[in-house]
Design a protein around this motif. Sequence first.
Motif, mmCIF file in Angstrom:
data_model
loop_
_atom_site.group_PDB
_atom_site.id
_atom_site.type_symbol
_atom_site.label_atom_id
_atom_site.label_comp_id
_atom_site.label_asym_id
_atom_site.label_seq_id
_atom_site.Cartn_x
_atom_site.Cartn_y
_atom_site.Cartn_z
ATOM 1 N N LEU A 1 60.643 12.600 18.810
ATOM 2 C CA LEU A 1 61.015 11.950 20.074
ATOM 3 C C LEU A 1 62.254 11.072 19.962
ATOM 4 C CD1 LEU A 1 57.426 10.883 21.174
ATOM 5 C CD2 LEU A 1 58.690 12.939 21.823
ATOM 6 N N GLU A 2 62.447 10.433 18.823
ATOM 7 C CA GLU A 2 63.506 9.424 18.718
ATOM 8 C C GLU A 2 64.900 10.010 18.558
ATOM 9 O OE1 GLU A 2 62.583 5.828 16.487
ATOM 10 O OE2 GLU A 2 60.511 6.559 16.380
ATOM 11 N N LYS A 3 65.007 11.288 18.285
ATOM 12 C CA LYS A 3 66.329 11.917 18.141
ATOM 13 C C LYS A 3 67.118 11.836 19.453
ATOM 14 C CE LYS A 3 65.927 13.554 13.921
ATOM 15 N NZ LYS A 3 66.693 13.013 12.838
ATOM 16 N N LYS A 4 66.419 11.757 20.573
ATOM 17 C CA LYS A 4 67.064 11.727 21.891
ATOM 18 C C LYS A 4 67.101 10.331 22.500
ATOM 19 C CE LYS A 4 66.996 16.365 22.465
ATOM 20 N NZ LYS A 4 68.034 17.224 22.828
ATOM 21 N N CYS A 5 66.611 9.312 21.772
ATOM 22 C CA CYS A 5 66.519 7.954 22.321
ATOM 23 C C CYS A 5 67.701 7.089 21.908
ATOM 24 C CB CYS A 5 65.243 7.274 21.821
ATOM 25 S SG CYS A 5 63.747 7.994 22.488
ATOM 26 N N LEU A 6 68.013 6.125 22.757
ATOM 27 C CA LEU A 6 69.021 5.114 22.464
ATOM 28 C C LEU A 6 68.332 3.754 22.342
ATOM 29 C CD1 LEU A 6 71.638 6.182 25.159
ATOM 30 C CD2 LEU A 6 71.656 6.770 22.715
ATOM 31 N N THR A 7 69.010 2.802 21.736
ATOM 32 C CA THR A 7 68.496 1.443 21.681
ATOM 33 C C THR A 7 68.242 0.954 23.109
ATOM 34 O OG1 THR A 7 69.723 1.012 19.658
ATOM 35 C CG2 THR A 7 69.020 -0.907 20.909
ATOM 36 N N GLY A 8 67.050 0.396 23.348
ATOM 37 C CA GLY A 8 66.679 -0.081 24.667
ATOM 38 C C GLY A 8 65.838 0.904 25.465
ATOM 39 N N ASP A 9 65.781 2.156 25.041
ATOM 40 C CA ASP A 9 64.933 3.136 25.719
ATOM 41 C C ASP A 9 63.460 2.808 25.476
ATOM 42 O OD1 ASP A 9 67.123 4.528 26.620
ATOM 43 O OD2 ASP A 9 66.867 6.237 25.269
ATOM 44 N N VAL A 10 62.606 3.261 26.381
ATOM 45 C CA VAL A 10 61.164 3.096 26.239
ATOM 46 C C VAL A 10 60.533 4.483 26.187
ATOM 47 C CG1 VAL A 10 59.046 2.228 27.293
ATOM 48 C CG2 VAL A 10 61.145 0.888 27.456
ATOM 49 N N LEU A 11 59.812 4.754 25.098
ATOM 50 C CA LEU A 11 59.025 5.989 24.987
ATOM 51 C C LEU A 11 57.670 5.737 25.619
ATOM 52 C CD1 LEU A 11 59.583 7.106 21.282
ATOM 53 C CD2 LEU A 11 60.358 8.284 23.321
ATOM 54 N N ILE A 12 57.206 6.673 26.411
ATOM 55 C CA ILE A 12 55.882 6.575 27.031
ATOM 56 C C ILE A 12 55.155 7.880 26.763
ATOM 57 C CG2 ILE A 12 54.599 6.276 29.174
ATOM 58 C CD1 ILE A 12 57.118 4.896 30.317
ATOM 59 N N TYR A 13 53.939 7.778 26.208
ATOM 60 C CA TYR A 13 53.149 8.983 25.997
ATOM 61 C C TYR A 13 51.677 8.639 26.123
ATOM 62 C CZ TYR A 13 52.454 7.171 21.308
ATOM 63 O OH TYR A 13 52.125 6.362 20.263
ATOM 64 N N ASP A 14 50.892 9.661 26.392
ATOM 65 C CA ASP A 14 49.449 9.518 26.505
ATOM 66 C C ASP A 14 48.886 9.378 25.088
ATOM 67 O OD1 ASP A 14 46.671 10.136 26.633
ATOM 68 O OD2 ASP A 14 46.991 11.225 28.500
ATOM 69 N N GLY A 15 48.137 8.316 24.836
ATOM 70 C CA GLY A 15 47.590 8.055 23.504
ATOM 71 C C GLY A 15 46.626 9.105 23.015
ATOM 72 N N ARG A 16 46.134 9.988 23.917
ATOM 73 C CA ARG A 16 45.249 11.078 23.506
ATOM 74 C C ARG A 16 46.016 12.221 22.882
ATOM 75 N NH1 ARG A 16 42.405 11.060 29.269
ATOM 76 N NH2 ARG A 16 44.618 10.908 29.693
ATOM 77 N N THR A 17 47.350 12.223 23.036
ATOM 78 C CA THR A 17 48.207 13.241 22.446
ATOM 79 C C THR A 17 48.256 13.046 20.934
ATOM 80 O OG1 THR A 17 49.590 13.202 24.429
ATOM 81 C CG2 THR A 17 50.571 14.158 22.462
ATOM 82 N N LEU A 18 48.246 14.147 20.174
ATOM 83 C CA LEU A 18 48.445 14.037 18.730
ATOM 84 C C LEU A 18 49.849 13.494 18.491
ATOM 85 C CD1 LEU A 18 46.898 17.320 17.300
ATOM 86 C CD2 LEU A 18 46.181 14.979 16.814
ATOM 87 N N HIS A 19 49.945 12.401 17.741
ATOM 88 C CA HIS A 19 51.239 11.769 17.510
ATOM 89 C C HIS A 19 51.234 11.028 16.177
ATOM 90 C CE1 HIS A 19 48.774 8.600 19.307
ATOM 91 N NE2 HIS A 19 49.555 7.729 18.670
ATOM 92 N N GLY A 20 52.398 10.546 15.772
ATOM 93 C CA GLY A 20 52.542 9.785 14.536
ATOM 94 C C GLY A 20 53.989 9.389 14.332
ATOM 95 N N VAL A 21 54.306 8.988 13.108
ATOM 96 C CA VAL A 21 55.676 8.607 12.740
ATOM 97 C C VAL A 21 56.003 9.276 11.414
ATOM 98 C CG1 VAL A 21 57.254 6.711 12.172
ATOM 99 C CG2 VAL A 21 55.478 6.379 13.910
ATOM 100 N N GLU A 22 57.023 10.132 11.417
ATOM 101 C CA GLU A 22 57.485 10.725 10.160
ATOM 102 C C GLU A 22 58.150 9.642 9.318
ATOM 103 O OE1 GLU A 22 60.021 14.130 10.576
ATOM 104 O OE2 GLU A 22 58.323 15.423 11.102
ATOM 105 N N GLU A 23 58.038 9.776 8.005
ATOM 106 C CA GLU A 23 58.577 8.775 7.085
ATOM 107 C C GLU A 23 60.046 8.492 7.385
ATOM 108 O OE1 GLU A 23 58.746 7.760 2.322
ATOM 109 O OE2 GLU A 23 57.949 9.684 2.988
ATOM 110 N N ILE A 24 60.383 7.212 7.420
ATOM 111 C CA ILE A 24 61.743 6.771 7.713
ATOM 112 C C ILE A 24 62.570 6.759 6.424
ATOM 113 C CG2 ILE A 24 63.170 4.905 8.672
ATOM 114 C CD1 ILE A 24 61.184 6.258 10.677
#
Length: 99
Positions: A52-75
Amino acid sequence: GFFGTHRDTTLVDVANEKSFDFYQLILMISASGEHFEEGGAFIEKDGRRLLLEKKCLTGDVLIYDGRTLHGVEEIDPHKPLNLKGLSGRIVALASLYKS
């Protein structure tokens, strides 16, 4: 850091108990490609991982349904972890918690 693939079951339970919908909000304080090179938030849909973050800029807000499978790939797994200053991926989360 990273966060393995999961669903926000506890937060969804709290929302269901109160009879309202739950969505996770993430304020992007840093930007992929500017403050970090690899990793970031993802969702999994139809067997595909969508970064998701590849298309985001500083100040953007990501919104998603918490029931969706999600996570954070290693930074930036190729860089040593440095906790002495603010660098890399920085976000602010707004979540529901049951006390």
